[in-house]
Design an enzyme around this catalytic site. Structure first.
Site, short mmCIF file in Angstrom:
data_model
loop_
_atom_site.label_atom_id
_atom_site.label_comp_id
_atom_site.label_asym_id
_atom_site.label_seq_id
_atom_site.Cartn_x
_atom_site.Cartn_y
_atom_site.Cartn_z
CB SER A 141 16.37 2.07 0.89
OG SER A 141 16.26 3.42 0.90
CE1 TYR A 154 16.61 0.40 5.61
CE2 TYR A 154 17.77 1.76 4.59
CZ TYR A 154 16.23 1.34 5.11
OH TYR A 154 15.59 1.57 4.35
N1 LIG Z 1 9.88 5.21 4.69
C1 LIG Z 1 11.72 5.49 4.06
O1 LIG Z 1 12.12 6.33 3.90
C2 LIG Z 1 11.99 4.51 3.49
C3 LIG Z 1 13.28 4.52 1.98
C4 LIG Z 1 13.51 3.78 1.09
C5 LIG Z 1 13.77 2.06 1.46
N2 LIG Z 1 12.67 2.23 2.73
C6 LIG Z 1 11.54 0.89 3.07
O2 LIG Z 1 10.57 0.14 2.88
C7 LIG Z 1 10.40 -1.30 3.00
C8 LIG Z 1 8.50 -0.71 4.16
O3 LIG Z 1 9.03 0.82 4.79
P1 LIG Z 1 8.08 1.51 5.23
O4 LIG Z 1 8.51 2.93 4.81
O5 LIG Z 1 6.52 1.03 5.04
O6 LIG Z 1 8.18 1.79 7.07
P2 LIG Z 1 7.34 1.13 8.56
O7 LIG Z 1 6.37 2.08 8.18
O8 LIG Z 1 8.01 0.54 9.31
O9 LIG Z 1 6.69 -0.01 7.86
C9 LIG Z 1 7.43 -1.40 7.50
C10 LIG Z 1 7.06 -2.68 7.65
O10 LIG Z 1 7.49 -4.03 8.27
C11 LIG Z 1 7.08 -4.51 8.95
N3 LIG Z 1 7.46 -5.10 9.83
C12 LIG Z 1 8.94 -4.91 10.32
N4 LIG Z 1 9.65 -5.33 11.03
C13 LIG Z 1 9.09 -6.16 10.83
C14 LIG Z 1 8.85 -7.83 11.40
N5 LIG Z 1 10.59 -8.18 11.74
N6 LIG Z 1 8.65 -8.99 11.11
C15 LIG Z 1 7.68 -9.54 10.27
N7 LIG Z 1 7.54 -7.52 9.67
C16 LIG Z 1 8.31 -6.91 10.40
C17 LIG Z 1 6.17 -3.19 9.62
O11 LIG Z 1 4.70 -4.21 10.56
P3 LIG Z 1 5.24 -4.71 12.39
O12 LIG Z 1 5.68 -3.59 12.67
O13 LIG Z 1 3.39 -4.68 12.17
O14 LIG Z 1 5.45 -6.01 11.96
C18 LIG Z 1 5.63 -3.14 8.73
O15 LIG Z 1 4.50 -3.23 8.21
C19 LIG Z 1 11.27 -1.39 3.93
O16 LIG Z 1 11.17 -2.18 3.76
C20 LIG Z 1 12.61 -0.05 4.21
O17 LIG Z 1 13.37 -0.51 4.13
C21 LIG Z 1 11.54 2.47 3.59
#
Ligand SMILES: NC(=O)c1ccc[n+]([C@@H]2O[C@H](COP(=O)([O-])OP(=O)(O)OC[C@H]3O[C@@H](n4cnc5c(N)ncnc54)[C@H](OP(=O)(O)O)[C@@H]3O)[C@@H](O)[C@H]2O)c1
Length: 262
Positions: A141, A154
């Site tokens: 991130s 985080y």
């Molecule tokens: N969105 C942002 O603003 C942002 C910015 C920078 C970095 N990121 C990073 O990008 C990555 C993806 O996040 P996203 O934004 O796509 O968020 P998201 O829409 O909440 O997706 C998160 C994914 O991770 C899975 N997950 C969460 N907890 C889990 C667990 N305990 N076991 C297995 N799977 C789990 C969720 O699936 P289930 O709930 O089905 O388990 C979902 O598929 C993350 O590492 C996040 O830190 C996001």
């Protein structure tokens, strides 16, 4: 599983991971889809099968549980799947004052964002090295570039992901295995809702769409680049913090992280 290459994607049920899965399916990869939401993964597997003839193995697993990485690795070994691309994308963020946040959830965050990512990498890497071929994409991130009050743990987990990825990318030079670290900024996914930071200034200032972020990560992964910051504004912000006093950067990060008082 077929002769095609296989990509294993954690957190493939929503957001950036889902969009990455779409890109791999489009390009003819077989998939191993990992997340907790089994129904959602089944639905996606069937969508990819219809659209591209994609074969998918679904692993419904809570990756914040110790032993989850070993379970995932065992399952792919049992199915005799060679994982050509490992995408460590699953992650979540806990918002609030560190001293007041739920400890169990805090530790699960570290387990998922750091330990499982490291464990999966360590399990699949030797096989890739033996084949002299493989790609790893770790999702960090822009939080990785500075401290983040109100999401201190985080931000620190993402600093780990960035530094770990850059370190091993260097160690792996010339081996045929590459490691790429994707650093998204605020992105429209389930992430902000789950972290209860939809009203944070950071998100109010504008968020990218998950498809664009996934495309940036995918391109960098295929090019074997060690790091990609998605979006020019995010790139500029990440560069600018290098030249400002750390205490000032931390104070600004707090302002951006604060949510509207209801
Ligand atoms: N969105 C942002 O603003 C942002 C910015 C920078 C970095 N990121 C990073 O990008 C990555 C993806 O996040 P996203 O934004 O796509 O968020 P998201 O829409 O909440 O997706 C998160 C994914 O991770 C899975 N997950 C969460 N907890 C889990 C667990 N305990 N076991 C297995 N799977 C789990 C969720 O699936 P289930 O709930 O089905 O388990 C979902 O598929 C993350 O590492 C996040 O830190 C996001």
């Amino acid at each position: 599983m077929p002769d095609h290459k296989t990509a294993l994607i954690t957190g493939a049920s929503f957001g950036i991971g889902l969009e990455l899965a779409r890109l791999f399916a489009r390009d003819g990869y077989s998939l191993v889809l990992v997340a907790r939401s089994a129904d959602k993964l089944r639905q996606l597997a069937s969508e990819f099968e219809k659209a591209h003839g994609t074969r998918s193995l679904i692993l419904a697993s809570d990756l914040s549980a110790p032993g989850a990485a070993a379970y995932v690795h065992d399952q792919t070994a049992r199915a005799e799947i060679t994982v050509d691309v490992l995408v460590n994308n699953a992650g979540f963020g806990q918002f609030g004052l560190f001293a007041e946040n739920d400890l169990e959830e805090c530790l699960q965050q570290i387990q998922l964002n750091i330990t499982t990512l490291t464990h999966l990498t360590r399990l699949y890497l030797p096989e890739m090295l033996q084949r002299k071929s493989g790609r790893i994409l770790n999702v960090a991130s822009t939080a990785a570039f500075q401290a983040g009050p109100l999401m201190s743990v985080y931000y620190a987990t993402k600093a780990y992901v960035l530094h770990f990825s850059e370190g091993i990318a260097n160690e792996l030079r010339g081996t045929g295995v590459t490691v790429t670290c994707l650093c998204p900024g605020p992105t429209v996914t389930e992430f902000a809702k789950r972290a209860k930071i939809l009203t944070a200034r950071l998100f109010k200032l504008g968020a990218m769409d998950a498809r664009t972020v996934a495309e940036d990560g995918y391109r960098a992964l295929m090019a074997g680049k060690p790091i990609v910051i998605s979006g020019f504004k995010n790139w500029l912000t990440a560069q600018s913090v290098r030249f400002a006093p750390r205490s000032w950067v931390t104070a600004v990060a707090r302002k951006l992280q604060e949510t509207r008082k209801e």
